[in-house]
Design a protein around this motif. Sequence first.
Motif, PDB file in Angstrom:
ATOM      1  N   TYR A  49      -0.648  -0.472  -9.915  1.00  0.00           N
ATOM      2  CA  TYR A  49      -1.079  -0.200  -8.544  1.00  0.00           C
ATOM      3  C   TYR A  49      -0.311   0.966  -7.920  1.00  0.00           C
ATOM      4  O   TYR A  49      -0.845   1.679  -7.086  1.00  0.00           O
ATOM      5  N   ARG A  53      -2.429   4.666  -6.887  1.00  0.00           N
ATOM      6  CA  ARG A  53      -2.346   4.489  -5.441  1.00  0.00           C
ATOM      7  C   ARG A  53      -3.569   5.053  -4.724  1.00  0.00           C
ATOM      8  O   ARG A  53      -4.039   4.499  -3.744  1.00  0.00           O
ATOM      9  N   ARG A  58      -4.960   0.146  -0.291  1.00  0.00           N
ATOM     10  CA  ARG A  58      -4.532  -1.051   0.452  1.00  0.00           C
ATOM     11  C   ARG A  58      -3.535  -1.884  -0.346  1.00  0.00           C
ATOM     12  O   ARG A  58      -2.522  -2.344   0.191  1.00  0.00           O
ATOM     13  N   LEU A  59      -3.833  -2.112  -1.620  1.00  0.00           N
ATOM     14  CA  LEU A  59      -2.922  -2.916  -2.434  1.00  0.00           C
ATOM     15  C   LEU A  59      -1.601  -2.198  -2.668  1.00  0.00           C
ATOM     16  O   LEU A  59      -0.539  -2.816  -2.666  1.00  0.00           O
ATOM     17  N   SER A  61      -0.116  -0.067  -0.743  1.00  0.00           N
ATOM     18  CA  SER A  61       0.702   0.034   0.459  1.00  0.00           C
ATOM     19  C   SER A  61       1.016  -1.328   1.073  1.00  0.00           C
ATOM     20  O   SER A  61       1.799  -1.411   2.020  1.00  0.00           O
ATOM     21  N   SER A  62       0.439  -2.375   0.547  1.00  0.00           N
ATOM     22  CA  SER A  62       0.697  -3.705   1.115  1.00  0.00           C
ATOM     23  C   SER A  62       1.940  -4.326   0.481  1.00  0.00           C
ATOM     24  O   SER A  62       2.625  -3.719  -0.334  1.00  0.00           O
ATOM     25  N   ARG A  63       2.204  -5.558   0.834  1.00  0.00           N
ATOM     26  CA  ARG A  63       3.359  -6.294   0.302  1.00  0.00           C
ATOM     27  C   ARG A  63       3.124  -6.757  -1.138  1.00  0.00           C
ATOM     28  O   ARG A  63       4.039  -7.243  -1.791  1.00  0.00           O
ATOM     29  N   PHE A  64       1.935  -6.571  -1.658  1.00  0.00           N
ATOM     30  CA  PHE A  64       1.577  -7.055  -2.996  1.00  0.00           C
ATOM     31  C   PHE A  64       2.490  -6.475  -4.079  1.00  0.00           C
ATOM     32  O   PHE A  64       2.974  -7.201  -4.944  1.00  0.00           O
ATOM     33  N   ARG A  67       5.907  -7.960  -3.874  1.00  0.00           N
ATOM     34  CA  ARG A  67       5.891  -9.339  -4.396  1.00  0.00           C
ATOM     35  C   ARG A  67       5.872  -9.341  -5.922  1.00  0.00           C
ATOM     36  O   ARG A  67       6.521 -10.181  -6.551  1.00  0.00           O
TER      37      ARG A  67
END
Length: 102
Positions: A49, A53, A58-59, A61-64, A67
């Motif tokens: 991811y 990019r 969205r993925l 730049s998210s917390r994904f 995690r």
Amino acid sequence: MKEVVTSPSTVEQTSRPDKPRAVSSRLSGLGAWLFSVHADRWRQRAQFYERHRDYFPRLASSRFVDRCRELESAYRGLARVLFPMSPQLRMVPVRVTVLRRK
């Protein structure tokens, strides 16, 4: 007529003296390998991811992704902490059931 005989017994979990850690080292090696495989999968997923990019904004730049990195470090930590431990000798109660026919 059938009779069922139950007798309590105790099974000792030990290893043979000629190979003191053969079974346990294989099992702990398998467990460590499984945890490291899961850690590698989480690392590869995060790298995918991050690398793509522009396709997955969205993925990426998210917390994904964070995690994924946390899970990778957790699995690596479990492999490092749990599997160098030596097994303990324990007595395990076992209930034996024998079926006898007359």
